[in-house]
Design a protein around this motif. Structure first.
Motif, PDB file in Angstrom:
ATOM      1  N   ASN A   2     -28.821 -17.668 -21.285  1.00 57.62           N
ATOM      2  CA  ASN A   2     -29.409 -18.033 -19.996  1.00 57.62           C
ATOM      3  C   ASN A   2     -30.643 -17.151 -19.764  1.00 57.62           C
ATOM      4  OD1 ASN A   2     -26.584 -16.733 -19.351  1.00 57.62           O
ATOM      5  ND2 ASN A   2     -27.672 -16.281 -17.473  1.00 57.62           N
ATOM      6  N   ASP A   3     -30.720 -16.396 -18.699  1.00 57.32           N
ATOM      7  CA  ASP A   3     -31.991 -15.770 -18.298  1.00 57.32           C
ATOM      8  C   ASP A   3     -32.712 -14.986 -19.406  1.00 57.32           C
ATOM      9  OD1 ASP A   3     -30.414 -16.367 -16.134  1.00 57.32           O
ATOM     10  OD2 ASP A   3     -30.462 -14.366 -15.272  1.00 57.32           O
ATOM     11  N   GLN A  19     -29.938 -13.252 -21.688  1.00 61.08           N
ATOM     12  CA  GLN A  19     -28.510 -13.303 -21.373  1.00 61.08           C
ATOM     13  C   GLN A  19     -27.817 -14.132 -22.441  1.00 61.08           C
ATOM     14  OE1 GLN A  19     -26.680 -12.085 -18.096  1.00 61.08           O
ATOM     15  NE2 GLN A  19     -28.099 -10.734 -19.122  1.00 61.08           N
ATOM     16  N   TRP A  27     -21.067 -19.800 -20.733  1.00 62.39           N
ATOM     17  CA  TRP A  27     -21.285 -18.472 -20.160  1.00 62.39           C
ATOM     18  C   TRP A  27     -20.008 -17.634 -20.284  1.00 62.39           C
ATOM     19  CZ3 TRP A  27     -19.638 -15.151 -16.340  1.00 62.39           C
ATOM     20  CH2 TRP A  27     -20.553 -14.182 -15.932  1.00 62.39           C
ATOM     21  N   MET A  30     -21.506 -11.101 -20.881  1.00 63.21           N
ATOM     22  CA  MET A  30     -22.932 -11.103 -21.181  1.00 63.21           C
ATOM     23  C   MET A  30     -23.392  -9.909 -22.004  1.00 63.21           C
ATOM     24  SD  MET A  30     -24.730 -13.696 -20.251  1.00 63.21           S
ATOM     25  CE  MET A  30     -23.505 -14.876 -20.721  1.00 63.21           C
ATOM     26  N   PHE A  59     -25.803  -7.771 -17.359  1.00 56.64           N
ATOM     27  CA  PHE A  59     -26.503  -8.850 -16.660  1.00 56.64           C
ATOM     28  C   PHE A  59     -28.017  -8.650 -16.785  1.00 56.64           C
ATOM     29  CE2 PHE A  59     -23.568 -11.154 -13.410  1.00 56.64           C
ATOM     30  CZ  PHE A  59     -22.660 -11.435 -14.416  1.00 56.64           C
ATOM     31  N   SER A  60     -28.753  -9.461 -16.032  1.00 52.65           N
ATOM     32  CA  SER A  60     -30.210  -9.504 -16.212  1.00 52.65           C
ATOM     33  C   SER A  60     -30.917  -8.227 -15.791  1.00 52.65           C
ATOM     34  CB  SER A  60     -30.787 -10.693 -15.451  1.00 52.65           C
ATOM     35  OG  SER A  60     -30.436 -11.863 -16.147  1.00 52.65           O
ATOM     36  N   ARG A 130     -28.377  -7.235  -7.971  1.00 56.76           N
ATOM     37  CA  ARG A 130     -28.644  -7.348  -9.416  1.00 56.76           C
ATOM     38  C   ARG A 130     -30.072  -7.723  -9.784  1.00 56.76           C
ATOM     39  NH1 ARG A 130     -25.025 -11.715  -8.271  1.00 56.76           N
ATOM     40  NH2 ARG A 130     -25.999 -13.767  -8.402  1.00 56.76           N
ATOM     41  N   ASP A 131     -30.282  -7.764 -11.109  1.00 58.18           N
ATOM     42  CA  ASP A 131     -31.491  -8.261 -11.760  1.00 58.18           C
ATOM     43  C   ASP A 131     -32.728  -7.397 -11.475  1.00 58.18           C
ATOM     44  OD1 ASP A 131     -29.652 -10.233 -12.379  1.00 58.18           O
ATOM     45  OD2 ASP A 131     -30.457 -11.700 -10.961  1.00 58.18           O
ATOM     46  N   GLU A 182     -31.951 -14.395  -6.926  1.00 57.07           N
ATOM     47  CA  GLU A 182     -31.711 -13.750  -8.215  1.00 57.07           C
ATOM     48  C   GLU A 182     -33.039 -13.509  -8.934  1.00 57.07           C
ATOM     49  OE1 GLU A 182     -27.401 -15.441  -9.555  1.00 57.07           O
ATOM     50  OE2 GLU A 182     -29.012 -16.847  -9.927  1.00 57.07           O
ATOM     51  N   CYS A 183     -32.998 -12.665  -9.927  1.00 54.87           N
ATOM     52  CA  CYS A 183     -34.102 -12.503 -10.892  1.00 54.87           C
ATOM     53  C   CYS A 183     -35.501 -12.470 -10.269  1.00 54.87           C
ATOM     54  CB  CYS A 183     -34.038 -13.613 -11.927  1.00 54.87           C
ATOM     55  SG  CYS A 183     -32.518 -13.574 -12.870  1.00 54.87           S
ATOM     56  N   TYR A 243     -35.596 -21.772 -14.638  1.00 56.55           N
ATOM     57  CA  TYR A 243     -34.907 -20.838 -13.746  1.00 56.55           C
ATOM     58  C   TYR A 243     -34.987 -19.418 -14.280  1.00 56.55           C
ATOM     59  CZ  TYR A 243     -31.600 -19.049 -10.378  1.00 56.55           C
ATOM     60  OH  TYR A 243     -31.040 -18.344  -9.346  1.00 56.55           O
ATOM     61  N   ALA A 244     -34.902 -18.454 -13.354  1.00 54.17           N
ATOM     62  CA  ALA A 244     -34.726 -17.033 -13.695  1.00 54.17           C
ATOM     63  C   ALA A 244     -35.874 -16.477 -14.533  1.00 54.17           C
ATOM     64  CB  ALA A 244     -33.387 -16.821 -14.421  1.00 54.17           C
ATOM     65  N   TRP A 260     -35.893 -19.798 -18.110  1.00 53.05           N
ATOM     66  CA  TRP A 260     -34.727 -20.387 -18.784  1.00 53.05           C
ATOM     67  C   TRP A 260     -34.734 -21.882 -18.460  1.00 53.05           C
ATOM     68  CZ3 TRP A 260     -29.528 -20.807 -15.995  1.00 53.05           C
ATOM     69  CH2 TRP A 260     -28.541 -21.345 -16.837  1.00 53.05           C
ATOM     70  N   TRP A 264     -28.157 -24.208 -13.204  1.00 57.14           N
ATOM     71  CA  TRP A 264     -26.719 -23.901 -13.094  1.00 57.14           C
ATOM     72  C   TRP A 264     -25.903 -25.100 -12.630  1.00 57.14           C
ATOM     73  CZ3 TRP A 264     -24.744 -20.517 -15.945  1.00 57.14           C
ATOM     74  CH2 TRP A 264     -25.335 -19.268 -16.161  1.00 57.14           C
TER      75      TRP A 264
END
Ligand code: FRU
Length: 460
Positions: A2-3, A19, A27, A30, A59-60, A130-131, A182-183, A243-244, A260, A264
């Motif tokens: 993913n990301d 990811q 998923w 990770m 994670f990211s 996160r991220d 996110e991200c 995305y991300a 990405w 989702w």
């Protein structure tokens, strides 16, 4: 995958981490997968960069070159700043399961060691925390971390990547809030010697056409807080499948982006077997002003020229509506690029089609100034009722002609209109390749400067 994660340019190599769950196509725990490139086009997969450890899965996050050895791991050490996600704590439902950690590499990204003092930014009681995207802020001589915190972005500062202090929070009462933020990425652009800042924020769900997407804000960052020039929500890509995405660190004055190519809404169930999830092509981001308002434009990197072979060109000539390109060039290859210019006061549709009556459309409706992608008949969509869609995007530019570039791969379309002011990235799963394109247009629509190019493989 993913990301995309940890994108950093160092000693002539573009590092792309991502990811990655090495044990499955869905998923799971990770890791940071790793790939490298010297030209942003040809990629070589490397051994996994970061493995889960006792603090959690990986994670990211981002990576930087520590030129001045602020962290003490060595001059020019590569330092990754990432989220540890602790699944054991998550089960306790305290919401304290995400925190930020660092790892370093002193051999050009080949091997990585986690810092013994992790986490460097413990969880302060925020469920989604996160991220981290980290950059060096020249004016205040410190590192700035841009972090996703529920549905806001929180900025932190550090002299050494190990001790972080909260600066400010952005996002209350502004932007799209259909889902978790996110991200993020805070990007500085130079506009005639003045700084213009862009804050990318991915959101899931809540995208303009459903599910995951990336919104952005243009404004000022003074070393402490981000202040947007306007309060409207803009989208980096109106398609369903980008995305991300974030930009490369240490890439001089270029702002190179990769996202990405997924959503989702259906990422875990798309009908692929040996792989799942892919990255967009690398894109250069620039800023542009249209009628006083700032926008980000995305363009496929010029390096893609290395795999682009012109098959057919119709310069300054009108290609008639309903023209099948197959009848001009023979069957199109599985991967190609199509560039053309069309009138903005007339509708047009570009239909990618195969021999099994499957098709995907990219087009423009002049009456309500909407670009659209229709993938309702593009092949298999049985895996998710959220996949078959007709997606749209308002035109931003005001020019009389629309320039379009379409990058077609076996399972994706990356559509760039008006120099990338409007982008639509969409995946599809046809039973055979879209080996023909039909250009359709309202009366008197014209397609000029048409170029059809084969895109050859990125694999060496
Ligand atoms: C975005 C995201 C990130 C997270 C990662 C986990 O797609 O949910 O927020 O770090 O994926 O794989």
């Amino acid at each position: 995958m993913n990301d995309p994660n940890g994108m950093v340019y160092h000693n002539g190599t573009y590092h792309l981490f991502f990811q990655h769950n090495p044990d499955s196509t869905v998923w799971g725990p990770m890791h940071w997968g790793h790939a490298t490139s010297t030209d942003l086009v040809h990629w070589e997969e490397q051994p996994i960069g970061l493995y889960p450890d006792s603090l959690g899965t990986i994670f990211s996050g981002s990576a930087v070159v520590d030129k001045n050895n602020t962290a003490g791991f060595g001059n020019d050490a590569l330092i990754a700043i990432f989220t540890h996600h602790n699944h054991t704590i998550e089960r306790e439902k305290t919401g304290l399961h995400q925190y930020q950690s660092i790892a370093y590499s002193t051999d050009n990204g080949k091997t990585w060691a986690k810092y013994a003092g992790n986490p460097v930014l413990p969880n302060p009681g925020i469920q989604d925390f996160r991220d981290p995207k980290v950059m060096w802020h020249e004016e205040t001589n410190q590192w700035i971390m841009t972090l996703a915190t529920k549905q806001t972005i929180t900025f932190y500062a550090s002299p050494n990547l190990k001790e972080w202090e909260k600066l400010s929070e952005f996002g209350v009462g502004i932007g799209a809030h259909g889902g978790v933020w996110e991200c993020p990425d805070l990007i500085r652009f130079d506009h005639n010697g003045e700084n213009v800042w862009v804050l990318l924020v991915s959101i899931n769900p809540g995208g303009p056409n459903g599910g995951s997407a990336t919104q952005y804000f243009v404004g000022d960052f003074d070393g402490t807080a981000f202040t947007p020039y306007t309060t409207d929500t803009k989208w980096l890509d109106y398609g369903r499948d980008n995305y991300a995405g974030v930009t490369w660190s240490n890439a001089d004055d270029r702002r190179i982006f990769i996202g990405w190519m997924n959503n989702w809404d259906y990422a875990n169930v798309v009908p692929t077997k040996t792989w799942r999830g892919a990255a967009t092509v690398a894109r250069d981001l620039t800023i542009r002003q249209i009628e006083g308002n700032w926008y980000v434009a995305s363009k496929p990197v010029a390096e893609l020229g290395a795999i682009t072979e012109l098959l057919h060109e119709v310069p300054q000539q009108v290609v008639r509506s309903n023209a099948s390109l197959k009848s001009i060039t023979g069957s199109l290859p599985a991967t190609y690029r199509l560039d053309f210019t069309a009138r903005a006061d007339r509708d047009f549709t570009v239909r990618l089609k195969n021999d099994n009556k499957e098709w995907a459309d990219f087009g423009y409706r002049a009456t309500d100034r909407q670009f659209f992608v229709d993938r309702t008949s593009s092949g298999d969509h049985s895996f998710s009722d959220r996949f078959a869609s007709i997606d749209s995007a308002s035109r931003i530019d005001t020019a009389d002609y629309i320039e379009v570039s379409l990058l077609v791969d076996v399972a994706s379309l990356e559509a760039f209109a008006d120099g990338g002011l409007v982008v639509m990235t969409e995946t599809f799963f046809p039973t055979t390749d879209f080996n023909d394109v039909v250009l359709q247009g309202e009366t008197d629509q014209v397609f000029t400067d048409l170029r059809i190019s084969r895109m050859t493989s990125i694999w060496k």
